[in-house]
Write an enzyme that holds these catalytic residues in place. Structure first.
Site, PDB file in Angstrom:
ATOM      1  CG  ASP A   1      22.423  -7.977  -2.453  1.00 59.60           C
ATOM      2  OD1 ASP A   1      23.130  -8.084  -3.486  1.00 59.60           O
ATOM      3  OD2 ASP A   1      22.893  -7.785  -1.328  1.00 59.60           O
TER       4      ASP A   1
ATOM      5  CE  LYS B   1      22.422  -8.772   7.510  1.00 63.16           C
ATOM      6  NZ  LYS B   1      22.122  -9.021   6.130  1.00 63.16           N
TER       7      LYS B   1
ATOM      8  CB  VAL C   1      24.890 -12.982  10.659  1.00 65.94           C
ATOM      9  CG1 VAL C   1      23.734 -13.925  10.877  1.00 65.94           C
ATOM     10  CG2 VAL C   1      24.585 -12.047   9.518  1.00 65.94           C
TER      11      VAL C   1
ATOM     12  CG  LEU D   1      26.207 -17.856  12.394  1.00 66.41           C
ATOM     13  CD1 LEU D   1      24.741 -17.872  12.017  1.00 66.41           C
ATOM     14  CD2 LEU D   1      26.780 -19.247  12.241  1.00 66.41           C
ATOM     15  N   GLY D   2      29.063 -14.587  10.681  1.00 64.16           N
ATOM     16  CA  GLY D   2      29.671 -13.885   9.564  1.00 64.16           C
ATOM     17  C   GLY D   2      29.424 -12.406   9.712  1.00 64.16           C
TER      18      GLY D   2
ATOM     19  N   GLY E   1      29.310  -8.766   7.172  1.00 59.33           N
ATOM     20  CA  GLY E   1      29.405  -8.246   5.812  1.00 59.33           C
ATOM     21  C   GLY E   1      29.169  -6.757   5.817  1.00 59.33           C
ATOM     22  N   GLY E   2      28.949  -6.227   4.631  1.00 64.59           N
ATOM     23  CA  GLY E   2      28.766  -4.794   4.475  1.00 64.59           C
ATOM     24  C   GLY E   2      27.661  -4.238   5.352  1.00 64.59           C
ATOM     25  CG  PHE E   3      23.936  -4.058   4.420  1.00 65.64           C
ATOM     26  CD1 PHE E   3      23.234  -2.885   4.597  1.00 65.64           C
ATOM     27  CD2 PHE E   3      24.423  -4.370   3.171  1.00 65.64           C
ATOM     28  CE1 PHE E   3      23.006  -2.044   3.526  1.00 65.64           C
ATOM     29  CE2 PHE E   3      24.203  -3.538   2.092  1.00 65.64           C
ATOM     30  CZ  PHE E   3      23.486  -2.366   2.273  1.00 65.64           C
ATOM     31  N   GLY E   4      26.324  -5.563   8.307  1.00 61.24           N
ATOM     32  CA  GLY E   4      26.272  -5.854   9.732  1.00 61.24           C
ATOM     33  C   GLY E   4      26.824  -7.229  10.044  1.00 61.24           C
TER      34      GLY E   4
END
Ligand SMILES: *[C@@H]1O[C@H](CO)[C@@H](O)[C@H](O)[C@H]1NC(C)=O
Ligand SMILES: *[C@@H]1O[C@H](CO)[C@@H](O)[C@H](O)[C@H]1NC(C)=O
Ligand SMILES: *[C@@H]1O[C@H](CO)[C@@H](O)[C@H](O)[C@H]1NC(C)=O
Ligand SMILES: *[C@@H]1O[C@H](CO)[C@@H](O)[C@H](O)[C@H]1NC(C)=O
Ligand SMILES: *[C@@H]1O[C@H](CO)[C@@H](O)[C@H](O)[C@H]1NC(C)=O
Ligand SMILES: *[C@@H]1O[C@H](CO)[C@@H](O)[C@H](O)[C@H]1NC(C)=O
Ligand SMILES: *[C@@H]1O[C@H](CO)[C@@H](O)[C@H](O)[C@H]1NC(C)=O
Length: 676
Positions: A476, A380, A365, A357-358, A360-363
């Site tokens: 955040d 995630k 999904v 699905l996407g 980002g900086g943290f992993g």
């Protein structure tokens, strides 16, 4: 003499024609189509009939119109022969609206009774291809429509993003209702979503004696509910002319879906014959299973054989390794929230990119369907050093799992592997807000939706700050962490950085976390997050929603680059509305827009004490309190601290564009930076 005989010939011819016509119309007082193969419908614009008989009014191209009308008019209000005059009619049709993306579709379609099939000048989108802004509302239209509308248009006073309306001469419905049907078994109303892609029935019945127009909707698998959705008293005698055409007109707008009619039955003067669902054509296969059928069988078969031959011996060992998890004794108390890796692996078909699905900086999904419950989830995957602070981390995850609020994305549980942590959340079909807000040329969220999202997220933050057993700092808050559920409610997600502490305790942390542009100035100095720093981030988010842009846009001119400065400058010159998202084209409530912009500024005060609390913000947004006057002191507002006496280990300076571009991270990635 010549003239007289010509005239009488003309008269006779006219009489003959109208008698003939009448005979035809009388013969055809009713019709029924299961699929439209060979049907002689009058199609215009984009409408077409598929080889299997499916009638496609529009496809997923934007701003299109498609119409299909029965080619001959019906005699409704004719006074020529008493016995044939009747305004009563009854119709049933089966339709489906299949959006291109799971959740964005529209605009809608209308069952239409009109004196003409010529709709020159009519517009797409909210006008359904039957009217335009000048013709809307004219009594000379002699138009009756029942709209199935998937997009709320404010100027037409639409109520809901999935509604049915009865329209007479105007697309401002005389009566409308969200699409629901009455379930006779359960004795309750059930909600339907027009753009679900599912097939549905509509029945429209008008009785001239009762002067009642009933509209009933139900899934195609149901029989006609005993209670109609709409039952409206209207006298159609001033609307219906002698001869009227019946048909469908459909349109797409900034969002689009394929609009299909599968079957249609009509009767002027009596009860329409019921459609036989088993005879309806099927819809085109939806995207998911577009692969050729033989590939669907052949590819897995070959793969299976190869796998079997090649690795049958090693399979057992690999299997064990594949699903290996980390599980320790102390985790037992979190048992209910623990997912097995095997289930998550199966849910995402082995974490394939297709389910991504996407990232980002943290992993990353992934989207998945849990094998045990068939529930849709988002999973995630975060890399995590298993030695460091795991126990506390898992305890926090368990706490997050106990948070319950309708505007929070529910965390369902977790799973731990070597070097990896998996978090399982409710799946949000409409994705994250930033995609709708920044990544489209057209506004896909209108003001009503935006304001609803703001109120929802504000109440979620209030819950975290004041209403739960501990104080929870999200740390955040930003557009990309706000997800939209099926009803476009905003849901705050991604608790990856959240902190819990007991009420009254002083939060201690030496890590600066958050996202550039949303981090309150005091946090960059002290590294200590508070509820006020969440408020700061929420303020930035409010400005984003109102202005439809990111807090920092280095490519903009100097005066517009920093959003909060630009809004403040605009307020000072008395033209705050110029910062409103141009894509809304002025379609917003001025008071609400001003409130959101000013409240956004108020939350951006660089002194934390000057910012309102989440409780106050929620009251302002709900209209339960009035916003105080804004002090127009520029030095006290903004991303930059008024002074930087304590620069600390971590300094952010992005007030000059070249400094900003020197940073390696983008303004959308969350950062985590710890002083030493
Ligand atoms: C929709 O139909 C129109 C006209 O038939 C065609 O030009 C267009 O390419 C189609 N769009 C899609 C997305 O299939
Ligand atoms: C039509 O009905 C009116 C009154 O209801 C009656 O006076 C008239 O004779 C009727 N006409 C025909 C052609 O039946
Ligand atoms: C609106 O539609 C009418 C016909 O219904 C047409 O004559 C008129 O030109 C249209 N107006 C505009 C602005 O397109
Ligand atoms: C169901 O909806 C109908 C029409 O909207 C309404 O009249 C009725 O009261 C509702 N019934 C229930 C049980 O909610
Ligand atoms: C419309 O619905 C009402 C209420 O259920 C019912 O009494 C009436 O007979 C219906 N009329 C038609 C034309 O179906
Ligand atoms: C429909 O017919 C009735 C009765 O003949 C008449 O009074 C009315 O004006 C007609 N309506 C229209 C729109 O022509
Ligand atoms: C539409 O109305 C239904 C029923 O009142 C409600 O459940 C749903 O949340 C509404 N949708 C939106 C987007 O307001």
């Amino acid at each position: 003499m010549m003239i007289a005989s010509f005239k009488s010939l003309h008269f006779l011819l006219g009489l003959f024609l109208s008698l003939n016509f009448l005979a035809l119309a009388q013969e055809q007082n009713h019709f029924i189509y299961h699929g439209f193969t060979g049907a002689n419908l009058h199609l215009s614009e984009n409408a077409k009939i598929h080889p299997n008989g499916l009638l496609e009014l529009t496809n997923t191209s934007k701003r299109q119109i498609g119409r299909a009308f029965f080619p001959f008019p019906f005699q409704f209000n004719t006074s020529l022969f008493n016995n044939s005059r009747s305004l009563s009619f009854s119709t049933q049709f089966a339709f489906a609206m299949v959006p291109e993306q799971p959740i964005l579709g529209g605009h809608g379609m209308a069952f239409t009774i009109s004196p003409t099939m010529d709709f020159t000048g009519a517009l797409a989108a909210q006008y359904f291809g039957i009217l335009n802004s000048t013709s809307n509302g004219l009594s000379s239209n002699h138009l009756l429509a029942v709209e199935l509308d998937a997009v709320p248009s404010q100027d037409l006073k639409d109520i809901n993003d999935s509604h049915v309306g009865i329209d007479v001469n105007s697309l401002i419905s005389i009566e409308s209702a969200p699409v629901t049907y009455f379930s006779d078994e359960e004795k309750e109303n059930k909600s339907l979503t027009l753009i679900s892609g599912h097939e549905m029935h509509v029945w429209i019945d008008y009785d001239e004696v009762e002067k009642l127009l009933n509209v009933t909707v139900a899934p195609v698998t149901r029989t006609k509910p005993t209670l109609p959705l709409l039952s409206t008293t209207i006298d159609l005698s001033s609307v219906m002319l002698d001869s009227m055409y019946v048909g469908f007109s459909s349109s797409t707008g900034a969002v689009a879906s394929s609009h299909y009619i599968l079957g249609w039955s009509f009767n002027r003067g009596g009860q329409a014959q019921s459609l036989d669902v088993s005879k309806l054509p099927s819809l085109p296969p939806q995207r998911k299973s577009r692969k050729k059928p033989y590939l669907r069988i052949l590819v897995p078969a070959i793969t299976a054989i190869i796998l079997l031959v090649a690795i049958s011996g090693a399979a057992y060992i690999i299997r064990r390794k594949k699903y290996e998890e980390l599980r320790e004794d102390w985790e037992q108390e979190y048992g209910p929230q623990r997912f097995s890796y095997k289930d998550l692996y199966k849910a995402t078909t082995g974490f394939t990119d297709r389910k991504l699905l996407g990232s980002g900086g943290f992993g990353k999904v992934y989207r998945g369907v849990l094998p045990s419950s068939n529930m849709q989830v988002a999973i995630k995957k975060v890399s995590h050093d298993s030695k460091q602070g795991t126990k506390q981390f898992v305890a926090e995850i368990a706490s997050m799992g106990r948070l319950r609020h309708r505007n929070l994305v529910q965390l369902l549980g977790y799973c731990r592997r070597k070097g990896e942590l998996l978090l399982v959340y409710d799946y949000m079909p409409n994705g994250s807000l930033d995609k709708l807000l920044f990544h489209n040329d057209t506004p896909s969220l209108n003001w009503v939706q935006r304001y609803k999202v703001l109120r929802g997220v504000a109440s979620a933050l209030l819950y975290l700050h004041e209403e739960w057993e501990q104080v929870v700092l999200h740390r955040d808050v930003k557009a990309s962490n706000i997800l939209l559920d099926d009803d476009f409610n905003g849901r705050l997600g991604d608790f990856g950085l959240a902190k819990f502490y007991d009420r009254g305790a002083n939060p201690q942390t030496t890590c600066v976390v958050g996202t550039v542009g949303y981090i309150a100035p005091e946090v960059t100095r002290t590294g200590r997050a508070t509820t006020s720093s969440d408020v700061f981030a929420f303020g930035t988010f409010m400005l984003e929603m109102a202005c439809g842009r990111k807090p920092l846009e280095p490519e903009q001119s100097a005066e517009k680059m920093i959003l909060v400065d630009w809004v403040l400058d605009s307020l000072k010159i008395g033209d705050i509305l110029r910062t409103g998202d141009p894509r809304l084209e002025g379609n917003y409530v001025v008071e609400e827009m001003e409130l959101v912009l000013k409240l956004g500024l108020l939350c951006s005060f660089s002194t934390p004490q000057a910012r309102p609390s989440m409780r106050q913000i929620a009251q302002y947004l709900d209209g339960n309190a009035t916003l105080p006057e804004m002090p127009l002191d520029g030095a006290s507002i903004g991303l930059m601290p008024a002074s930087l006496e304590e620069p600390g280990d971590f300094t952010l300076s992005f007030h000059r564009s070249n400094d900003y571009s020197a940073h390696s991270f983008s303004s959308t990635d969350s950062i985590l930076s710890c002083g030493r």
